[in-house]
Design a protein around this motif. Structure first.
Motif, short mmCIF file in Angstrom:
data_model
loop_
_atom_site.label_atom_id
_atom_site.label_comp_id
_atom_site.label_asym_id
_atom_site.label_seq_id
_atom_site.Cartn_x
_atom_site.Cartn_y
_atom_site.Cartn_z
N GLY A 34 0.79 -1.23 0.00
CA GLY A 34 0.00 0.00 0.00
C GLY A 34 0.81 1.27 0.00
N ARG A 35 2.13 1.16 -0.23
CA ARG A 35 2.98 2.35 -0.25
C ARG A 35 3.01 2.95 -1.65
NH1 ARG A 35 5.70 3.20 4.71
NH2 ARG A 35 6.14 5.17 3.65
N THR A 36 3.06 4.28 -1.72
CA THR A 36 3.25 4.97 -2.99
C THR A 36 4.74 4.99 -3.29
OG1 THR A 36 1.32 6.36 -2.61
CG2 THR A 36 2.91 7.11 -4.26
N VAL A 37 5.11 4.45 -4.44
CA VAL A 37 6.52 4.26 -4.77
C VAL A 37 6.87 5.03 -6.03
CG1 VAL A 37 8.30 2.57 -5.37
CG2 VAL A 37 6.48 1.95 -3.76
N LEU A 38 8.01 5.73 -5.97
CA LEU A 38 8.61 6.32 -7.16
C LEU A 38 9.85 5.51 -7.49
CD1 LEU A 38 8.98 8.56 -9.30
CD2 LEU A 38 10.38 9.76 -7.61
N HIS A 39 9.86 4.86 -8.64
CA HIS A 39 11.00 4.06 -9.09
C HIS A 39 11.74 4.89 -10.14
CE1 HIS A 39 12.53 -0.10 -10.68
NE2 HIS A 39 13.49 0.67 -10.19
N THR A 40 12.97 5.28 -9.85
CA THR A 40 13.70 6.18 -10.74
C THR A 40 15.14 5.71 -10.88
OG1 THR A 40 14.17 8.53 -11.17
CG2 THR A 40 14.32 7.78 -8.87
N ARG A 41 15.93 6.47 -11.63
CA ARG A 41 17.30 6.06 -11.90
C ARG A 41 18.17 7.27 -12.17
NH1 ARG A 41 17.15 3.74 -18.17
NH2 ARG A 41 16.51 5.71 -19.16
N GLU A 42 19.48 7.05 -12.08
CA GLU A 42 20.47 8.04 -12.51
C GLU A 42 21.54 7.34 -13.34
OE1 GLU A 42 22.20 10.35 -9.41
OE2 GLU A 42 20.32 11.31 -8.86
N PRO A 43 21.93 7.98 -14.43
CA PRO A 43 21.33 9.19 -15.00
C PRO A 43 20.04 8.85 -15.73
CG PRO A 43 23.08 8.42 -16.43
CD PRO A 43 23.10 7.52 -15.22
N GLY A 44 19.21 9.87 -15.98
CA GLY A 44 18.04 9.67 -16.81
C GLY A 44 16.71 9.65 -16.10
N GLY A 45 16.65 10.08 -14.84
CA GLY A 45 15.41 10.05 -14.10
C GLY A 45 14.51 11.25 -14.32
N SER A 46 14.90 12.12 -15.23
CA SER A 46 14.10 13.29 -15.58
C SER A 46 14.28 13.54 -17.07
CB SER A 46 14.56 14.52 -14.78
OG SER A 46 15.87 14.91 -15.18
N GLU A 47 13.52 14.48 -17.61
CA GLU A 47 13.64 14.78 -19.04
C GLU A 47 15.04 15.32 -19.36
OE1 GLU A 47 11.43 17.48 -22.50
OE2 GLU A 47 10.57 17.32 -20.50
N VAL A 48 15.51 16.21 -18.51
CA VAL A 48 16.87 16.73 -18.67
C VAL A 48 17.89 15.60 -18.49
CG1 VAL A 48 18.64 18.23 -17.68
CG2 VAL A 48 16.32 19.09 -18.02
N GLY A 49 17.65 14.76 -17.49
CA GLY A 49 18.55 13.65 -17.22
C GLY A 49 18.65 12.66 -18.36
#
Length: 208
Positions: A34-49
């Protein structure tokens, strides 16, 4: 610095160690809780990234080691400011594939730059932000190379480096974990994926 409301967990290790698999398994488990999860990465976790990722991993020409380190730091500054901090402020769990420890290992040890300077650069870029837990998946680089070969995908600029480079990277990761044992969970990445996932879940459950 760690967030007061959310929980930030990063996965580190050499190429082919299973970071993507383990971070995805943890994200799925947390969602089931039931947790809200953000799964991201570096580099590339944003449009600029993503633009920076294309440069640092897929540019066909040489990139000077200091320029490479600065590009990773630029991605990190933007990613933390626009993606990670807002998610933590909302109370989300952030699961991230690579963070500043990768820069210390790859640009510091791998490219033979000053590891302290590389780390300080990332800490300045992110205003000192550090995750609550860093899972280090440790694997012999030769085994990792066999895994990458089995994937039958083109190597990026770092994956294509020689064995000596990856040995330095592994040693740097282990040294970082030894220096900060309270933040790191070091696991033998040669273990079965589900066994690794169970150990990670146990550690994360204690933090929730």
């Amino acid at each position: 610095m760690t967030a007061e409301r959310g929980l930030w967990i990063t996965f580190e290790g050499g190429d082919g160690s299973g970071k993507t698999t383990q971070s995805a398994l943890l994200s799925a488990w947390l969602g089931e809780q039931g947790r809200t999860v953000l799964h991201t990465r570096e580099p590339g976790g944003s449009e600029v990234g993503q633009l920076i990722r294309d440069i640092v991993l897929h540019h066909r020409g040489d990139i000077a080691p200091r320029a490479e380190a600065l590009l990773y730091a630029a991605d990190r500054a933007h990613h933390v400011a626009t993606v990670v901090r807002p998610a933590l402020d909302r109370g989300d769990v952030v699961i991230q594939d690579r963070y500043l420890d990768s820069s210390v290992a790859y640009q510091g040890a791998g490219r033979v730059l000053d590891a302290g300077e590389v780390r300080d650069l990332s800490l300045w870029a992110t205003e000192g932000a550090l995750p609550a837990l860093t899972v280090l998946l440790d694997l012999d680089p030769q085994i990792a190379r066999h895994r990458l070969d089995a994937d039958d995908k083109p190597f990026d600029r770092l994956e294509a480096e020689k064995a000596e480079f990856h040995e330095r990277v592994r040693a740097a990761f282990l040294a970082l974990a030894e220096a900060e044992p309270e933040r790191f969970l070091v696991l033998d990445a040669a273990q079965p994926a589900e066994q690794l996932a169970a150990t990670v879940r146990e550690r994360v459950a204690a933090l929730l």
